[in-house]
Each structure stands twice: as C-alpha cells, then as structure tokens.
Write an enzyme that holds these catalytic residues in place. Structure first.
Site, PDB file in Angstrom:
ATOM      1  N   LYS B  81     113.156  73.754  55.205  1.00  0.00           N
ATOM      2  CA  LYS B  81     111.944  74.146  54.490  1.00  0.00           C
ATOM      3  C   LYS B  81     111.591  75.588  54.853  1.00  0.00           C
ATOM      4  CE  LYS B  81     107.262  72.347  53.531  1.00  0.00           C
ATOM      5  NZ  LYS B  81     106.289  71.278  53.851  1.00  0.00           N
ATOM      6  N   SER B 156     104.554  68.648  49.889  1.00  0.00           N
ATOM      7  CA  SER B 156     104.875  70.051  49.718  1.00  0.00           C
ATOM      8  C   SER B 156     106.352  70.377  49.956  1.00  0.00           C
ATOM      9  CB  SER B 156     104.030  70.902  50.663  1.00  0.00           C
ATOM     10  OG  SER B 156     104.338  70.615  52.015  1.00  0.00           O
ATOM     11  N   SER B 180     103.601  65.312  53.197  1.00  0.00           N
ATOM     12  CA  SER B 180     104.505  66.304  52.593  1.00  0.00           C
ATOM     13  C   SER B 180     105.991  66.060  52.828  1.00  0.00           C
ATOM     14  CB  SER B 180     104.149  67.709  53.075  1.00  0.00           C
ATOM     15  OG  SER B 180     103.009  68.171  52.423  1.00  0.00           O
TER      16      SER B 180
END
Lengths: 104, 477
Positions: B81, B156, B180
């Site tokens: 990420k 997310s 997330s």
C-alpha cells in the site's frame, strides 16, 4: 438511503462562517465554491455522530490499561546518517537548513 | 520452465514448494506478475507504481534459493500500500500533497519482509491518507474491482485487494483503521486480516488514526495470512504501542469453540437480504463443522460507528497537520508563511481529507470537546468492556464483513454518510483493538456478475491463532 444508523431527528447546522473559522484553524484554504456543500455535509455527519451525546451518561472514565514502554535515551545513528536523504525531500533548503519565510 | 501457473489462485505455500523444487525461479515468477500487471493494470488501476528493480530483487532471491537458504517469503512477490515507506522509493498515500516525496528509511514491516526474502512489486492505490471505503478518494483515480470493473474494489486499501484478486500480486499489505483491509478483501473475494492493535509495528506507516491504525495482509488463503502475519508481527522499539509476547497471554484452542453472533446489529446495520442469506448459510456451515453458535447482545456496539467518526477525524486532524509544505512534498508559494500553509494544504488535500480535518478540528475545539471527543472516549471504553466481557462466554465473534457486495463506482460518492455506513461491522474491532479477519463466504449474482461476500471473525487481543484455526476449518484448508 434508509438506514436507522442515521439519526434524522436532530437537524444540525454548521454555518459557512464556522466552516471558514475551522478551515483557518486547520490552515486550509477553501474556495468559496466548496463552502456550501461542506456546510451541508458536515451538518449531516455531525448530526449522525451527535447520537452519542445522550448515551454516555452513566459511564465513569477509568484510566486505560496502558503500559509504559521505556528505553535508554541514546543516539543510535551516526551523525548526518539521514541528513541528506531527509533534506532531499525539502521543497526549499539552504545548506543543511529548511527555508521558511520570516515570521517576525 | 513451468508454464501453467494460475496466478489467480497461486498461494505462498504452493509457490514456496515450486521455488524450492526449482519448478520455476523467482525471476520466472516475478516476470509472470510483471506481465499480468502490464496487461491488466491500465484498466484496474491497482498499482500506482511498479518498481524498476523487481527482477534484480528476484535474482537475489534466486541466488539465495540456490544456496539452500530457507526463508518463509524468499522470492514471493508482494504489493505494498502506498502509505508504507520503502527506503529510496516514492510514497504518496494517494495524495497530491506528497508529490515527489522519497522515503528516507524502511518501515519496520518492510525490513521484516526483506529479511524474509520478499520481492516488492510496487505500491498500490488507496483512498487519500487511507480515508475512504472505495478508493474513490485517491488523487490518482479509482481502483476498479477485477471481478466487475463497473464496481469499486473497496477501500481504503483497494489497490492491494485488487492486485491480489486480479492475479497481479501473490500477496499484499494494507492498513486498517476502520475496516480498510477487511472491506476491500470482502469486495474482492480474498482474505484480509486486521491484527491486534500493537501487534504489528507502524514505524514507517503514514499515520491516520493513531489509536486505531494497524498494518494487515491480503492473501488468497487463511494459511497464507498466517504465514505473512508471523513474518510482520512483534514488538518494535520504534513503535511504543507494540506489545511484548506476554502482555496478552494466549488461551489454547478449544476442542469445541463457541461462536458468538450479535444478530441485533444486523437489523440496524443495513444488512442487505441476500447478504443475510449468505451469512446464515455460513453459520450453518460452522454448525456442521461442530462449532457452537450462540446469539449474543452487545448493547452499545451500535454506537461504534458514531464513536469512530468522532475519534478518527480528531486523530486525523492532528496527524495531518504535519503536511505543511516546509519539510517534504508539495509547496505552494504565498506571500507569507501562513499563506504558504493555507495554499499548500488547500491545493494538496482532496475533498474527503479536508472534510475530515475540519470535523476533527470541530470535535476537538473548545466548547465541543466535552460533548464529542470526551463522550466518544467514554463510549469506546464501554464498548471495549462489553466485548472483552463477552469473550468470557464465547471464543470468537462472527458478523458479515460488510452490509452487501461491492457497489458501483460513483453510486455513493455524493453522500459521505452513505459511504461511512459501509464500516458498520468492521469499526468495532478497531475501537476495541482486537484482531479480526475477513474470509470469503461465497458469491451472489448481481446484474449477471458473480460478486463475493465475506464473513468476519473477531477474537480477543493477541488471539489471531483462533482466527486462523476457525478460518482454515471454514475454508477447508
């Protein structure tokens, strides 16, 4: 959308003046065109989260179960080890200093 | 060279065997993934950057394999990420405000993955500073769901979920502040783990809500989740919230575990009827596997979402104050220092980020602090007590991961609250700090496409082993 998680009984207002003040406190410039939609959206969000105000009446705050994590306060890097890499990211610098506008 | 590798189903376990048996090399494997990224990423937008040194990393792994080195992730391609720091690589947290930023050090999880032999493919798309449930808040465009490109991949950590589900990475790391990792895992049909708060070091993870954030893996199987968790977890002097082995003593796995289900949460949580049917099938499956199901009541859990949407923005408003255009990232020139700040933040932050900073500023400002922030802290304490107490009666908790399947791109983007309610089942674990895992529980047909759903197990602090045990049984691993 219909969802009982949304509290529709209280109507909440965040005025445009309040938004401007908050943005100033947070140091964010907002275009005039965004103020009205922000005022509405923040109103509905604060409206929703306000449901907690009537529901925490009898709870007594206790100190959370936290543990102190201690370590020796010693230098672990060699002088200047990260200086160059960190300063490389600075938008403006002079020698080993960050440059900002004068404030006095 | 082995030509019949199905990248969509390859696991760490299987790849490990084939790498060690020289059925394919780490360079072969990395090459397959680079090809898959090249052909798919333009549509899906899972990766923001593919690193230039992937094959060099793989070569080093191959040398180690040929020397007989045994490391759990040696040669395994991993996606990261975009809020994790890798020394010498860019990281933007999906934001324009970190334009040009190059990480000066490795996050602790990166050091651990490197030590375990992993090959880093690149950085994945995300909602700006991890704020969102659909990756629609990224400054670099939405990530599409590989299973139905009209739909979101979740958020997310949407890029990481889509990379794994789309066969563009074997596994990936994300971060979970309110769901997330678990929500995008559920939307993309993969396994997503949110470890115990303090179980994995956040040193080198860009902070969002510091009392909630934790790094977690995306994998195709529960066994792989366990492998990755074992590599990244543990105490770290660089993150004082990480705990020692003995802090939360582990209970052993019982012969017959009791699974608690808070059915009362579903009605008010907006659970869609098809998702509810799928959930009931999962419950039946667990009963058939010999687990005891017990209906439980957690009186204050329904307040979790409101508590979360006070505490999280409060922490966001504090954490994001550091992006001021002086030390790194974007700098927009004004006439005074104050104007520099105002213009830099105004231009650098996206709409949702600004909104949450303003809400955080509001709930922390004098006059409102007691009514919002302090009340939220009290309720957080109450919810924690209730959940910790219920673990005297049940071993794990079970809920759906999300109220429904992945929604269409743009479907909820006009109304922030409609998006916030996606987190209704996932936020309690962050509020309390307990570990939780989302596991694929089947598919339902929506508009001619099969879309996955997930179920979520939660366990007491430091009891990830219970999640892996029941998860593996559930999936027949």
């Amino acid at each position: 959308m219909t969802n009982t998680f949304r509290n529709v009984n209280i109507s909440f207002m965040v005025t445009i003046e309040e938004i401007k003040n908050l943005a100033n406190l947070a140091r964010i410039e907002l275009p005039e065109s965004e103020l009205e939609s922000l005022s509405k959206e923040m109103g509905s969000i604060l409206d929703y989260v306000s449901q907690i105000q009537n529901s925490a009446g009898d709870i007594k705050r206790v100190v959370p179960e936290l543990h102190n994590i201690m370590r020796e306060d010693v230098v672990t890097n060699t002088p200047g080890q990260y200086t160059e890499d960190i300063l490389k990211n600075a938008p403006k610098k002079e020698k080993d200093y960050l440059v900002v506008k004068k404030i006095l | 060279m082995h030509r019949m590798i199905d990248l969509n189903s390859l696991t760490i376990k299987e790849a490990r065997e084939k790498l060690d048996n020289k059925e394919f090399s780490a360079v072969d494997l990395a090459t397959y993934y680079l090809k898959a990224i090249k052909s798919k990423n333009e549509n899906i937008n899972a990766f923001l950057e593919v690193y230039g040194d992937v094959l060099e990393q793989a070569k080093i792994a191959d040398e180690k394999i040929s020397q007989g080195e045994k490391l759990p992730l040696l040669g395994i391609p991993v996606a990261l990420k975009d809020n994790l720091l890798v020394k010498g690589k860019r990281a933007t947290s999906g934001s324009k405000i970190l334009e040009g930023f190059v990480a000066p050090y490795d996050a602790t999880v990166i050091t651990k993955l490197k030590d375990a032999g992993a090959v880093f493919l690149g950085r994945t798309n995300m909602d700006e500073f991890a704020m969102g449930s659909s990756t629609e808040n990224s400054a670099f465009g939405v990530t599409k769901n590989p299973l139905d490109q009209e739909r979101v991949a979740g958020g997310s950590s949407g890029g990481s979920a889509a990379a794994v589900a789309g066969g563009m990475a074997l596994v990936a790391l994300g971060s979970d502040t309110g769901g997330s990792v678990r929500e995008p895992a559920s939307f993309c049909g993969v396994v997503g783990l949110k470890p115990t708060y303090g179980g994995v070091s956040r040193h080198g993870l860009m902070a969002m809500g510091s009392s909630l954030d934790v790094i977690g893996p995306f994998t195709k199987t529960v066994s792989d989740s366990e492998i990755l968790f074992n590599v990244i977890h543990g105490e770290d002097v660089m993150d004082s919230t990480t705990f020692k082995d003995g802090t939360y003593p582990r209970k052993p796995i019982k012969e017959k575990m009791v699974v608690g289900v808070p059915y009362h949460l579903f009605k008010n949580g907006g659970l869609e009827s098809e998702a509810e049917n799928n959930f009931r099938e999962s419950v039946k499956k667990l009963e058939n596997l010999g687990y005891e199901i017990q209906e439980i009541t957690l009186p204050n859990i329904e307040k979790s979402l409101a508590v979360y949407y006070i505490l999280m923005p409060a922490e966001v408003s504090s954490n994001l104050a550091r992006f001021d255009g002086v030390r790194y990232g974007l700098h927009v020139e004004g006439k005074t220092l104050l104007e520099d700040y105002l213009k830099t933040k105004g231009a650098g932050f996206g709409k949702e980020t600004k909104r949450r900073i303003l809400i955080g500023t509001y709930v922390l400002s004098s006059g409102y602090h007691d009514a919002y922030y302090t009340k939220a802290l009290l309720l957080r304490q109450k919810i924690s007590e209730e959940i910790n107490t219920i673990f005297n009666e049940v071993d794990v908790l079970l809920t759906p991961t999300t109220p429904g399947t992945a929604f269409k791109i743009g479907e909820k983007s006009g109304d922030p609250l409609a998006l916030y309610v996606q987190d209704v089942f996932t936020v309690p674990a962050n509020i309390v700090g307990i570990p939780a895992i989302s596991i694929p529980s089947g598919e339902i047909e929506v508009g001619g496409k099969k879309l996955p759903l997930g179920i979520q197990f939660m366990a007491p602090h430091n009891h990830e082993h219970l999640l892996f045990e029941i998860g593996k049984k559930f999936k027949g691993e």
